[in-house]
Design a protein around this motif. Structure first.
Motif, PDB file in Angstrom:
ATOM      1  N   VAL A   1       0.840  -1.201   0.000  1.00  0.00           N
ATOM      2  CA  VAL A   1       0.000   0.000   0.000  1.00  0.00           C
ATOM      3  C   VAL A   1       0.875   1.251   0.000  1.00  0.00           C
ATOM      4  O   VAL A   1       0.588   2.225  -0.701  1.00  0.00           O
ATOM      5  N   ILE A   2       1.957   1.203   0.787  1.00  0.00           N
ATOM      6  CA  ILE A   2       2.891   2.326   0.814  1.00  0.00           C
ATOM      7  C   ILE A   2       3.528   2.499  -0.561  1.00  0.00           C
ATOM      8  O   ILE A   2       3.663   3.624  -1.062  1.00  0.00           O
ATOM      9  N   ARG A   3       3.899   1.410  -1.190  1.00  0.00           N
ATOM     10  CA  ARG A   3       4.482   1.474  -2.534  1.00  0.00           C
ATOM     11  C   ARG A   3       3.508   2.129  -3.512  1.00  0.00           C
ATOM     12  O   ARG A   3       3.882   3.046  -4.254  1.00  0.00           O
ATOM     13  N   ASP A   4       2.257   1.688  -3.489  1.00  0.00           N
ATOM     14  CA  ASP A   4       1.259   2.251  -4.394  1.00  0.00           C
ATOM     15  C   ASP A   4       1.021   3.733  -4.098  1.00  0.00           C
ATOM     16  O   ASP A   4       0.784   4.531  -5.013  1.00  0.00           O
ATOM     17  N   ALA A   5       1.064   4.087  -2.813  1.00  0.00           N
ATOM     18  CA  ALA A   5       0.857   5.489  -2.428  1.00  0.00           C
ATOM     19  C   ALA A   5       1.990   6.364  -2.962  1.00  0.00           C
ATOM     20  O   ALA A   5       1.750   7.460  -3.486  1.00  0.00           O
ATOM     21  N   ILE A   6       3.215   5.895  -2.850  1.00  0.00           N
ATOM     22  CA  ILE A   6       4.369   6.654  -3.356  1.00  0.00           C
ATOM     23  C   ILE A   6       4.235   6.854  -4.859  1.00  0.00           C
ATOM     24  O   ILE A   6       4.436   7.962  -5.375  1.00  0.00           O
ATOM     25  N   LYS A   7       3.869   5.795  -5.557  1.00  0.00           N
ATOM     26  CA  LYS A   7       3.710   5.896  -7.009  1.00  0.00           C
ATOM     27  C   LYS A   7       2.580   6.849  -7.371  1.00  0.00           C
ATOM     28  O   LYS A   7       2.679   7.622  -8.318  1.00  0.00           O
ATOM     29  N   GLY A   8       1.499   6.807  -6.585  1.00  0.00           N
ATOM     30  CA  GLY A   8       0.377   7.704  -6.839  1.00  0.00           C
ATOM     31  C   GLY A   8       0.748   9.153  -6.624  1.00  0.00           C
ATOM     32  O   GLY A   8       0.430  10.025  -7.443  1.00  0.00           O
TER      33      GLY A   8
ATOM     34  N   LYS B   1       2.876  10.509  -9.352  1.00  0.00           N
ATOM     35  CA  LYS B   1       2.120  10.809 -10.571  1.00  0.00           C
ATOM     36  C   LYS B   1       1.212  12.032 -10.419  1.00  0.00           C
ATOM     37  O   LYS B   1       0.522  12.417 -11.347  1.00  0.00           O
ATOM     38  N   GLY B   2       1.228  12.631  -9.229  1.00  0.00           N
ATOM     39  CA  GLY B   2       0.444  13.840  -9.028  1.00  0.00           C
ATOM     40  C   GLY B   2      -0.869  13.642  -8.297  1.00  0.00           C
ATOM     41  O   GLY B   2      -1.647  14.580  -8.139  1.00  0.00           O
ATOM     42  N   ASN B   3      -1.131  12.409  -7.850  1.00  0.00           N
ATOM     43  CA  ASN B   3      -2.355  12.146  -7.106  1.00  0.00           C
ATOM     44  C   ASN B   3      -2.172  12.467  -5.627  1.00  0.00           C
ATOM     45  O   ASN B   3      -1.044  12.558  -5.138  1.00  0.00           O
ATOM     46  N   SER B   4      -3.265  12.623  -4.932  1.00  0.00           N
ATOM     47  CA  SER B   4      -3.233  12.824  -3.485  1.00  0.00           C
ATOM     48  C   SER B   4      -3.781  11.564  -2.819  1.00  0.00           C
ATOM     49  O   SER B   4      -4.837  11.063  -3.193  1.00  0.00           O
ATOM     50  N   ILE B   5      -3.053  11.066  -1.833  1.00  0.00           N
ATOM     51  CA  ILE B   5      -3.407   9.813  -1.199  1.00  0.00           C
ATOM     52  C   ILE B   5      -3.659  10.046   0.285  1.00  0.00           C
ATOM     53  O   ILE B   5      -2.814  10.585   0.993  1.00  0.00           O
ATOM     54  N   ILE B   6      -4.838   9.669   0.739  1.00  0.00           N
ATOM     55  CA  ILE B   6      -5.110   9.731   2.171  1.00  0.00           C
ATOM     56  C   ILE B   6      -5.872   8.470   2.542  1.00  0.00           C
ATOM     57  O   ILE B   6      -6.865   8.118   1.917  1.00  0.00           O
ATOM     58  N   GLN B   7      -5.368   7.751   3.537  1.00  0.00           N
ATOM     59  CA  GLN B   7      -5.974   6.487   3.922  1.00  0.00           C
ATOM     60  C   GLN B   7      -7.393   6.684   4.447  1.00  0.00           C
ATOM     61  O   GLN B   7      -7.699   7.690   5.086  1.00  0.00           O
TER      62      GLN B   7
ATOM     63  N   LYS C   1     -13.309  26.322  -9.087  1.00  0.00           N
ATOM     64  CA  LYS C   1     -14.243  27.188  -8.369  1.00  0.00           C
ATOM     65  C   LYS C   1     -13.776  27.508  -6.949  1.00  0.00           C
ATOM     66  O   LYS C   1     -14.059  28.585  -6.424  1.00  0.00           O
ATOM     67  N   THR C   2     -13.082  26.558  -6.340  1.00  0.00           N
ATOM     68  CA  THR C   2     -12.684  26.720  -4.936  1.00  0.00           C
ATOM     69  C   THR C   2     -11.251  27.206  -4.772  1.00  0.00           C
ATOM     70  O   THR C   2     -10.876  27.699  -3.709  1.00  0.00           O
ATOM     71  N   GLY C   3     -10.444  27.032  -5.835  1.00  0.00           N
ATOM     72  CA  GLY C   3      -9.037  27.386  -5.724  1.00  0.00           C
ATOM     73  C   GLY C   3      -8.228  26.348  -4.965  1.00  0.00           C
ATOM     74  O   GLY C   3      -7.080  26.599  -4.575  1.00  0.00           O
ATOM     75  N   LEU C   4      -8.817  25.162  -4.772  1.00  0.00           N
ATOM     76  CA  LEU C   4      -8.111  24.090  -4.065  1.00  0.00           C
ATOM     77  C   LEU C   4      -7.185  23.343  -5.015  1.00  0.00           C
ATOM     78  O   LEU C   4      -7.282  23.488  -6.232  1.00  0.00           O
ATOM     79  N   GLY C   5      -6.315  22.505  -4.412  1.00  0.00           N
ATOM     80  CA  GLY C   5      -5.299  21.843  -5.224  1.00  0.00           C
ATOM     81  C   GLY C   5      -5.549  20.374  -5.501  1.00  0.00           C
ATOM     82  O   GLY C   5      -5.054  19.847  -6.489  1.00  0.00           O
ATOM     83  N   HIS C   6      -6.323  19.690  -4.639  1.00  0.00           N
ATOM     84  CA  HIS C   6      -6.522  18.252  -4.855  1.00  0.00           C
ATOM     85  C   HIS C   6      -7.755  17.750  -4.106  1.00  0.00           C
ATOM     86  O   HIS C   6      -8.361  18.474  -3.308  1.00  0.00           O
TER      87      HIS C   6
END
Length: 213
Positions: free
Chosen positions: A110-117, A120-126, A193-198
Motif C-alpha cells: 500500500v505504501i508502494r502504491d501510495a508513493i507511485k500515486g 504521478k500527481g495524485n493525493s493519497i489519504i488512507q 471554483k474553490t481554488g483548491l489543489g486536490h
C-alpha cells in the motif's frame, strides 16, 4: 526511470527498515535517510528528490513544517508516514501541501502504491485517516456543512459528498453511472471554483465549509 526517495524519521530503526523495504522495489531509489525535517529540506534543496517520506514528530523541524518548506521551495512531493493519526497534524499537513498521509503500520504494498500515486500527481489519504477527520468534525460541528451550494451544480455537490466519504473516482463512477473521465472533469471544475489543489482538500472543504489551502 526510478522514483527518487528520501526518508526522514528520528527513529533509526524505522527509517533504515523502511529503506530496506522500499529498496526491494525496482521502481524506487532511496537516495538518503535523515533524522529530521530540516535535514530533509536541506537535502531536497540540493538534490533532485521526487518524493519525501516524512515522519510527523521529529526534532529540530517536524514533518508538517518540513512539508510547507518542501512545497514552497522544491519540486519534491511530501508524503506523511506516521504512527500518529492526530487530527491537528493531519489537517496542518494537508494545508501545508502534503500529497499523502499514511500510517506506518500500513502494508508495504500500500505504501508502494501510495508513493507511485503521489509521484504521478495524485493525493493519497488512507480511509482510516479520512474517517478520523470526519469523526472529529462530526463531534465538533455536528456535521453541519456550511459550503455555499449556489457555487456548484447538483452533480458537483453529489461528487463532493462522495469524495468526502472516501470514494475513488471508479467507485463514484459506479454509483452515479457516469464515466471516470466525466467525474475528472467535474473535479477539475470544483477545484477551479474553490481554488483548491486536490481531492483531499475538496473532502475537507465539503465537511468544514472552509477553503483550507
Amino acid at each position: 526511470m526510478k522514483i527518487k526517495l528520501i526518508i526522514a524519521d528520528d527513529n533509526s530503526f524505522i527509517r533504515e527498515g523502511m529503506k530496506i523495504i522500499l529498496s526491494t522495489y525496482d521502481e524506487f531509489e532511496v537516495l538518503a535517510t535523515v533524522d529530521d525535517g530540516k535535514e530533509a529540506v536541506d537535502y531536497c534543496k540540493n538534490n533532485e528528490v521526487d518524493v519525501a517520506l516524512l515522519d510527523v514528530r521529529m526534532p529540530n523541524m517536524n514533518g508538517v513544517e518540513a512539508t510547507k518548506l518542501l512545497t514552497e521551495q522544491t519540486n519534491t512531493k511530501p508524503l506523511i508516514l506516521t504512527t500518529f493519526d492526530d487530527d491537528e497534524y493531519i489537517m496542518d499537513a494537508i494545508k501545508n501541501g502534503a500529497k499523502g498521509y499514511l500510517l506506518k503500520n500500513t502494508e508495504p504494498e500500500v505504501i508502494r502504491d501510495a508513493i507511485k500515486g503521489v509521484y504521478k500527481g495524485n493525493s493519497i489519504i488512507q480511509d482510516v485517516v479520512l474517517e478520523k477527520i470526519k469523526s472529529n468534525l462530526a463531534e465538533s460541528k455536528n456535521q453541519e456543512s456550511k459550503i455555499d451550494t449556489s457555487l456548484f451544480t447538483e452533480r458537483e455537490l453529489s461528487i463532493m459528498s462522495l469524495i468526502a466519504k472516501g470514494l475513488s473516482n471508479k467507485e463514484i463512477s459506479k454509483q452515479l453511472f457516469i464515466s471516470e473521465g466525466t467525474i475528472a472533469n467535474y473535479i477539475t471544475s470544483i477545484l477551479n471554483k474553490t481554488g483548491l489543489g486536490h481531492r483531499t482538500q475538496i473532502a475537507i472543504y465539503y465537511l468544514t465549509g472552509k477553503v483550507e489551502q
